[in-house]
Write a protein that holds these residues in place. Structure first.
Motif, PDB file in Angstrom:
ATOM      1  N   ALA A 132      91.340 -25.781 -48.247  1.00 42.29           N
ATOM      2  CA  ALA A 132      90.297 -25.726 -49.265  1.00 42.29           C
ATOM      3  C   ALA A 132      90.618 -24.748 -50.393  1.00 42.29           C
ATOM      4  CB  ALA A 132      88.963 -25.347 -48.625  1.00 42.29           C
ATOM      5  N   VAL A 133      91.591 -23.839 -50.175  1.00 40.78           N
ATOM      6  CA  VAL A 133      91.849 -22.808 -51.192  1.00 40.78           C
ATOM      7  C   VAL A 133      93.312 -22.718 -51.613  1.00 40.78           C
ATOM      8  CG1 VAL A 133      89.897 -21.426 -50.369  1.00 40.78           C
ATOM      9  CG2 VAL A 133      92.189 -20.977 -49.446  1.00 40.78           C
ATOM     10  N   CYS A 134      94.226 -23.366 -50.888  1.00 41.08           N
ATOM     11  CA  CYS A 134      95.650 -23.098 -51.090  1.00 41.08           C
ATOM     12  C   CYS A 134      96.158 -23.526 -52.459  1.00 41.08           C
ATOM     13  CB  CYS A 134      96.480 -23.739 -49.974  1.00 41.08           C
ATOM     14  SG  CYS A 134      96.368 -25.539 -49.903  1.00 41.08           S
ATOM     15  N   ALA A 135      95.523 -24.511 -53.085  1.00 42.91           N
ATOM     16  CA  ALA A 135      95.984 -24.970 -54.394  1.00 42.91           C
ATOM     17  C   ALA A 135      95.487 -24.095 -55.539  1.00 42.91           C
ATOM     18  CB  ALA A 135      95.526 -26.414 -54.629  1.00 42.91           C
ATOM     19  N   VAL A 362      97.522 -17.847 -42.011  1.00 44.12           N
ATOM     20  CA  VAL A 362      97.468 -17.302 -43.369  1.00 44.12           C
ATOM     21  C   VAL A 362      98.868 -16.951 -43.856  1.00 44.12           C
ATOM     22  CG1 VAL A 362      96.773 -15.291 -44.728  1.00 44.12           C
ATOM     23  CG2 VAL A 362      95.103 -16.445 -43.311  1.00 44.12           C
ATOM     24  N   LEU A 363      99.624 -16.267 -43.017  1.00 42.79           N
ATOM     25  CA  LEU A 363     100.958 -15.830 -43.413  1.00 42.79           C
ATOM     26  C   LEU A 363     101.919 -17.009 -43.550  1.00 42.79           C
ATOM     27  CD1 LEU A 363     101.289 -12.605 -41.226  1.00 42.79           C
ATOM     28  CD2 LEU A 363     100.334 -12.866 -43.515  1.00 42.79           C
ATOM     29  N   ASP A 364     101.721 -18.055 -42.737  1.00 44.65           N
ATOM     30  CA  ASP A 364     102.565 -19.250 -42.831  1.00 44.65           C
ATOM     31  C   ASP A 364     102.252 -20.079 -44.077  1.00 44.65           C
ATOM     32  OD1 ASP A 364     103.911 -18.708 -40.499  1.00 44.65           O
ATOM     33  OD2 ASP A 364     102.650 -19.997 -39.247  1.00 44.65           O
ATOM     34  N   ARG A 365     100.976 -20.178 -44.390  1.00 40.41           N
ATOM     35  CA  ARG A 365     100.534 -21.136 -45.404  1.00 40.41           C
ATOM     36  C   ARG A 365     100.503 -20.575 -46.827  1.00 40.41           C
ATOM     37  NH1 ARG A 365      97.016 -25.208 -44.059  1.00 40.41           N
ATOM     38  NH2 ARG A 365      97.395 -25.766 -46.239  1.00 40.41           N
ATOM     39  N   LEU A 366     100.337 -19.271 -46.952  1.00 40.52           N
ATOM     40  CA  LEU A 366     100.176 -18.682 -48.282  1.00 40.52           C
ATOM     41  C   LEU A 366     101.361 -17.767 -48.597  1.00 40.52           C
ATOM     42  CD1 LEU A 366      96.371 -17.794 -48.128  1.00 40.52           C
ATOM     43  CD2 LEU A 366      97.460 -19.924 -48.877  1.00 40.52           C
ATOM     44  N   PRO A 367     102.379 -18.293 -49.251  1.00 48.12           N
ATOM     45  CA  PRO A 367     103.576 -17.494 -49.533  1.00 48.12           C
ATOM     46  C   PRO A 367     103.279 -16.379 -50.524  1.00 48.12           C
ATOM     47  CG  PRO A 367     103.651 -19.563 -50.733  1.00 48.12           C
ATOM     48  CD  PRO A 367     102.464 -19.653 -49.814  1.00 48.12           C
ATOM     49  N   VAL A 394      92.743 -12.032 -52.565  1.00 54.49           N
ATOM     50  CA  VAL A 394      94.205 -12.116 -52.551  1.00 54.49           C
ATOM     51  C   VAL A 394      94.655 -13.159 -53.569  1.00 54.49           C
ATOM     52  CG1 VAL A 394      94.435 -11.404 -50.140  1.00 54.49           C
ATOM     53  CG2 VAL A 394      94.190 -13.844 -50.700  1.00 54.49           C
ATOM     54  N   ARG A 395      95.922 -13.055 -53.959  1.00 56.56           N
ATOM     55  CA  ARG A 395      96.545 -14.072 -54.809  1.00 56.56           C
ATOM     56  C   ARG A 395      97.857 -14.498 -54.163  1.00 56.56           C
ATOM     57  NH1 ARG A 395      96.556  -9.453 -58.434  1.00 56.56           N
ATOM     58  NH2 ARG A 395      98.489  -8.285 -58.156  1.00 56.56           N
ATOM     59  N   PHE A 396      98.321 -15.703 -54.537  1.00 55.61           N
ATOM     60  CA  PHE A 396      99.517 -16.265 -53.921  1.00 55.61           C
ATOM     61  C   PHE A 396      99.957 -17.444 -54.777  1.00 55.61           C
ATOM     62  CE2 PHE A 396      95.557 -17.629 -52.011  1.00 55.61           C
ATOM     63  CZ  PHE A 396      95.571 -18.996 -52.221  1.00 55.61           C
ATOM     64  N   THR A 397     101.163 -17.904 -54.524  1.00 55.34           N
ATOM     65  CA  THR A 397     101.644 -19.094 -55.219  1.00 55.34           C
ATOM     66  C   THR A 397     100.912 -20.326 -54.690  1.00 55.34           C
ATOM     67  OG1 THR A 397     103.834 -18.122 -55.508  1.00 55.34           O
ATOM     68  CG2 THR A 397     103.657 -20.519 -55.689  1.00 55.34           C
ATOM     69  N   THR A 399      99.951 -23.822 -53.246  1.00 54.80           N
ATOM     70  CA  THR A 399     100.708 -24.758 -52.398  1.00 54.80           C
ATOM     71  C   THR A 399      99.829 -25.977 -52.118  1.00 54.80           C
ATOM     72  OG1 THR A 399      99.890 -23.685 -50.378  1.00 54.80           O
ATOM     73  CG2 THR A 399     101.974 -22.896 -51.281  1.00 54.80           C
ATOM     74  N   PRO A 400     100.422 -27.114 -51.781  1.00 59.14           N
ATOM     75  CA  PRO A 400      99.616 -28.308 -51.489  1.00 59.14           C
ATOM     76  C   PRO A 400      98.927 -28.200 -50.146  1.00 59.14           C
ATOM     77  CG  PRO A 400     101.942 -28.758 -51.153  1.00 59.14           C
ATOM     78  CD  PRO A 400     101.865 -27.384 -51.765  1.00 59.14           C
ATOM     79  N   ALA A 401      97.803 -28.902 -50.024  1.00 61.26           N
ATOM     80  CA  ALA A 401      97.069 -28.944 -48.765  1.00 61.26           C
ATOM     81  C   ALA A 401      97.822 -29.806 -47.749  1.00 61.26           C
ATOM     82  CB  ALA A 401      95.668 -29.488 -48.992  1.00 61.26           C
ATOM     83  N   LEU A 402      97.625 -29.488 -46.474  1.00 59.29           N
ATOM     84  CA  LEU A 402      98.241 -30.304 -45.428  1.00 59.29           C
ATOM     85  C   LEU A 402      97.501 -31.628 -45.273  1.00 59.29           C
ATOM     86  CD1 LEU A 402      98.998 -27.674 -42.616  1.00 59.29           C
ATOM     87  CD2 LEU A 402     100.586 -28.668 -44.277  1.00 59.29           C
ATOM     88  N   GLY A 403      96.199 -31.600 -45.513  1.00 60.50           N
ATOM     89  CA  GLY A 403      95.415 -32.827 -45.463  1.00 60.50           C
ATOM     90  C   GLY A 403      95.370 -33.490 -44.114  1.00 60.50           C
ATOM     91  N   GLY A 404      95.326 -32.679 -43.066  1.00 61.71           N
ATOM     92  CA  GLY A 404      95.196 -33.227 -41.725  1.00 61.71           C
ATOM     93  C   GLY A 404      96.520 -33.623 -41.081  1.00 61.71           C
ATOM     94  N   THR A 405      97.650 -33.410 -41.770  1.00 68.15           N
ATOM     95  CA  THR A 405      98.941 -33.710 -41.153  1.00 68.15           C
ATOM     96  C   THR A 405      99.235 -32.707 -40.054  1.00 68.15           C
ATOM     97  OG1 THR A 405     100.112 -32.361 -42.789  1.00 68.15           O
ATOM     98  CG2 THR A 405      99.821 -34.693 -43.285  1.00 68.15           C
ATOM     99  N   SER A 406     100.020 -33.114 -39.095  1.00 73.60           N
ATOM    100  CA  SER A 406     100.321 -32.219 -37.988  1.00 73.60           C
ATOM    101  C   SER A 406     101.232 -31.106 -38.451  1.00 73.60           C
ATOM    102  CB  SER A 406     101.000 -33.007 -36.845  1.00 73.60           C
ATOM    103  OG  SER A 406     102.175 -33.630 -37.316  1.00 73.60           O
ATOM    104  N   ARG A 407     101.111 -29.968 -37.753  1.00 74.68           N
ATOM    105  CA  ARG A 407     101.896 -28.794 -38.153  1.00 74.68           C
ATOM    106  C   ARG A 407     103.280 -28.869 -37.540  1.00 74.68           C
ATOM    107  NH1 ARG A 407     100.963 -23.869 -38.239  1.00 74.68           N
ATOM    108  NH2 ARG A 407     100.254 -23.466 -40.322  1.00 74.68           N
TER     109      ARG A 407
END
Length: 407
Positions: A132-135, A362-367, A394-397, A399-407
């Motif tokens: 919901a926030v990564c982009a 958080v650390l994996d998804r938000l570079p 916080v701020r970060f680059t 990134t696209p959402a996973l959209g329910g794809t498996s990790r």
């Protein structure tokens, strides 16, 4: 009570509790006189040894709130009643063999939670929140993440529908903060638990509530509902603050910088450090003296209320001789309590899985995540009971959402 009792409120519990606890210990010793809302007297146990003594002797220092010698001075709308209740049939105020039976019932229900399923739930909800926030490239990790994750996982484990989560978060926060909406928050939580119990009696499922209803002991619906409220409150807010406080530490303390750049070994170390130095549950109410006694050179009268100063005891200089040194995995802190009424071990494991999963995602998804404000501008909620951030921008680059794809 001494005339120099310290009000258990005010901005210093938010801005500099460690210094405040040191001053209280220096001025009053290991057991300090304090005043609750409305000038109600109590004792705050700050010494590690003294807190061990109080929590280890359930007969002398009882959990039975009916012993309190101040009830005649407590108004019906006292905002701390949800935390210091009377005639509440929950496990918090049950003593003796009945308490042990209830603790076993709760422990057994939580023990059946499948660890892999728990982690899957935590990962899925954490990914949805990050999606919901990564982009956007920026977010508040308290309001939009930490405050939402634990209750969503716990609600699923207990048997709630996912859409019940937001209302439960609001009610829990209102109740725990002990302000003007505390009683309304308690009422919302109680009504939610009653509806869930009624539904699970009709339609049992593979969840914690169904297992509690099917357990031995002959506990009433009211008793189980009260225990569920305790479990939800104790499981959500401290875990949310554990996430927020740990992320704050990793974002501001160079000792944990490696965690932000692909290292994961220090995540657990940072989480343990928080439990010593910045524990989410600062103070707990409480215990009541069953007879006149002495504690830490203080004369304690029968019926006096003793508050458990978990953070004060964790920072006792007789235990933490070098507060700047890392704890190195030492878990002899009081953050989960001690004695008969400590947090059940399965509940501790559930909280740790939720918190660690939340931090790692958080650390994996938000570079290249970084604080968006100066560290010294971060503020805490105005509560002497729980210590958590009001926000963690916080701020970060993006990134696209996973959209329910498996990790």
């Amino acid at each position: 009570m001494t005339p120099d009792a310290v009000p258990l409120s005010g901005p210093r519990f938010r801005t500099e509790p460690a210094r405040l606890y040191r001053e209280m210990r220096r001025e009053h010793g290991a057991v300090a006189p304090v005043l609750l809302d409305g000038g109600v007297p109590a004792w705050l146990v700050l010494g590690y040894r003294e807190l061990h003594q109080v929590t280890g002797d359930p007969v002398l220092f009882s959990r039975d709130s009916e012993l309190w010698n101040q009830w005649e001075n407590i108004p019906a709308d006292w905002p701390l009643l949800p935390m210091i209740g009377r005639r509440q049939p929950s496990i918090l105020y049950t003593v003796g063999e009945r308490h042990r039976e209830r603790a076993a019932m709760i422990g057994d229900a939580l023990e059946e939670v499948d660890p892999s399923e728990l982690r899957r739930h935590a990962e899925r909800f954490a990914d949805e929140l990050i999606d919901a926030v990564c982009a956007e490239g920026e977010t508040d990790l308290v309001a939009h993440y930490a405050m939402l994750l634990p209750v969503r996982v716990l609600a699923r484990l207990y048997g709630f529908a996912d859409e019940d989560g937001p209302g439960l978060v609001t009610a829990l926060n209102d109740m725990i903060d002990g302000r003007e909406r505390a009683i309304a928050g308690q009422a919302h939580l109680a009504a939610s638990m009653a509806r869930l119990l009624a539904d699970r009696r009709e339609r049992p499922a593979d969840d914690v509530v169904s297992r509690m209803l099917a357990g031995p002991g002959g506990f009433s619906g009211e008793e189980i509902a009260q225990d569920l409220m305790v479990m939800m409150a104790a499981g959500h807010q401290p875990t949310a603050d554990w996430i927020g406080n740990s992320l704050r530490l990793m974002l501001t303390d160079p000792r944990f910088a490696a965690s932000l750049f692909g290292g994961r070994n220090s995540v657990g170390e940072a989480m343990n450090e928080v439990l010593w130095e910045d524990t989410p549950t600062q103070n707990v109410a409480g215990r009541w003296a069953s007879r006149d006694t002495r504690l830490g050179d203080r004369r304690i009268r029968s019926g006096d209320l003793l508050l458990l100063g978990l953070q004060g005891a964790n920072s006792d200089p007789q235990v933490r001789t070098d507060g700047s040194a890392l704890t190195g995995g030492n878990n002899a802190h009081f953050s989960f309590g001690h004695g008969e009424h400590r947090c059940p071990f399965p509940a501790q494991e559930i909280a740790e899985v939720i918190a660690r999963t939340g931090i790692e995602i958080v650390l994996d998804r938000l570079p290249d995540i970084d604080l968006a404000v100066p560290a010294e501008s971060l503020t805490r909620r105005p509560s002497p009971w729980l210590r958590g951030l009001t926000e963690l921008p916080v701020r970060f680059t993006p990134t696209p959402a996973l959209g329910g794809t498996s990790r």
